[in-house]
Motif scaffolding. Structure first.
Motif, PDB file in Angstrom:
ATOM      1  N   MET A  24     -11.585   5.157   2.953  1.00 47.95           N
ATOM      2  CA  MET A  24     -10.533   4.702   2.047  1.00 47.95           C
ATOM      3  C   MET A  24     -10.614   3.191   1.863  1.00 47.95           C
ATOM      4  N   GLN A  25     -10.854   2.483   2.972  1.00 45.17           N
ATOM      5  CA  GLN A  25     -10.900   1.028   2.917  1.00 45.17           C
ATOM      6  C   GLN A  25     -12.092   0.572   2.085  1.00 45.17           C
ATOM      7  N   SER A  28     -11.470   1.220  -1.688  1.00 40.62           N
ATOM      8  CA  SER A  28     -10.358   0.555  -2.363  1.00 40.62           C
ATOM      9  C   SER A  28     -10.395  -0.954  -2.246  1.00 40.62           C
ATOM     10  N   ARG A  31     -11.260  -3.099  -5.528  1.00 36.83           N
ATOM     11  CA  ARG A  31     -10.241  -3.036  -6.572  1.00 36.83           C
ATOM     12  C   ARG A  31      -8.999  -3.796  -6.161  1.00 36.83           C
ATOM     13  N   ILE A  32      -8.631  -3.682  -4.884  1.00 36.61           N
ATOM     14  CA  ILE A  32      -7.445  -4.397  -4.431  1.00 36.61           C
ATOM     15  C   ILE A  32      -7.671  -5.901  -4.505  1.00 36.61           C
TER      16      ILE A  32
END
Lengths: 203, 169
Positions: A24-25, A28, A31-32
């Motif tokens: 997940m990290q 994402s 984009r974060i």
């Protein structure tokens, strides 16, 4: 339930948990980070009206020449464009105030008129010179619409120096420094208009 | 009643004051809480019977930490701007799961669980709405933490006065 099966389940759970979090990290994080940069730049650039530019000025810094000006130094410049046409130039200027150095972000439109000034860093006396860091700032907004020719070179000073501008109450040195930096930036824009804006505008 | 009601309630007090500066933030945090607690409850229901008591504690920690981390990243992806002020309280949800597990929350009747979640949600959104309205109306203290405490205290006092004035309850 037995101890062995418990241990097996725990190990499986730990593996799944760590794997899921790591995946997940990884997916994402970019984009974060991009979203964070967007939020920061929008906050910084709120001295430009939002509909006057549609690029990411902070991602494309300009290469500036002759950055040492009479009473300030230019730390960097950015170009804001709309539909490919230059709409504003942002100059980061550093000048010496009363207590320390002041860093300003000065926005000039493609015709040489001042769009706005924002204080990025300052260490002036809080409550006196420190007022230039308030945002929105009525004193700094008073410079909007001025240009190199309006007022003329003699008018770009405090009223007590035979100029046109009021000072911040109780902060003469700070006000003089800011006015000097803004005037320098406008003169720099006039002299280097072609390099800053490139092709595209005709006056 | 339960083993550590005080700890459970104080962990709910923290987001109640900290994350209710706007009703949208409060609603978002409550939704995150519901999602994480539901997923955690489902996971533990499947695992509880298969683990010895010591392993249950470790599984509870692993599960709550994983679910909260993933929920936080999902929230950041969805809207970083909304999530930034409440990111601190979103991380607290993991601790809330552990404390609820310790208080046997997940083994209590379904109605009790629903009631607690609904009460939490109503308090969060209600307090958020009130603070935002009062803050926009002019009293900016309401959007800061001291104002939140004062408002919560005033609400509790009002409720106690109301229940006392109707002795038939």
């Amino acid at each position: 339930m037995s101890r062995v099966s418990s241990v097996v389940i725990l190990v499986l759970l730990a593996g799944l948990g760590i794997g899921a979090t790591y995946l997940m990290q990884r997916t994402s994080a970019p984009r974060i980070a991009a979203e964070q940069r967007l939020i920061d730049s929008r906050k910084l650039l709120d001295l430009l009206p939002a509909q006057t530019y549609d690029n990411q000025p902070l991602e494309q810094p300009l290469a500036l020449a002759d950055i040492t000006l009479p009473s300030s130094t230019l730390l960097g410049g950015y170009l804001a464009t709309k539909a490919g046409q230059p709409s504003a130039v942002l100059l980061r200027s550093q000048t010496m105030g009363y207590e320390g150095s002041i860093e300003l972000l000065i926005a000039i439109d493609s015709h040489g008129k001042l769009l706005g000034v924002k204080t990025l860093k300052q260490s002036e006396t809080p409550g006196l010179g420190g007022k230039i860091a308030d945002w929105p700032n009525t004193w700094l907004q008073g410079f909007a619409g001025k240009s190199r020719s309006d007022p003329d070179d003699a008018g770009w000073a405090l009223k007590k120096d035979q100029g046109q501008f009021d000072q911040v109450a109780g902060a003469t040195s700070t006000s003089r420094a800011v006015i000097g930096a803004i005037h320098d930036a406008l003169r720099y824009f006039d002299e280097h208009r072609q390099q800053l804006i490139g092709s595209g505008t005709h006056d | 009643m339960t083993k550590s009601q005080g700890l459970q309630n104080s962990l709910m007090l923290a987001p109640l004051i900290g994350a209710t500066t706007s009703w949208a933030a409060a609603l978002g945090l409550w939704l995150m809480f519901i999602v994480v607690v539901s997923a955690y409850g489902a996971g533990m229901w499947a695992l509880r019977s298969r683990l010895v008591p010591i392993a249950r504690l470790l599984a509870c920690l692993l599960l709550s930490a994983t679910l909260t981390s993933c929920a936080q990243m999902a929230a950041q992806l969805w809207s970083l701007q909304w999530h930034q002020p409440v990111a601190l309280y979103a991380g607290l949800i993991a601790l809330q799961c552990v404390v609820l597990e310790y208080n046997d929350f997940f083994q209590s009747p379904r109605l009790d669980r629903l009631r607690l979640c609904a009460l939490f949600g109503a308090l969060m959104v209600g307090l958020g709405l009130l603070r935002e309205l009062i803050g926009n109306g002019g009293l900016h203290l309401a959007t800061l933490a001291p104002g939140g405490f004062i408002l919560l205290g005033a609400l509790i006092a009002a409720r106690q006065a109301w229940t006392r004035s109707t002795p038939s309850h």
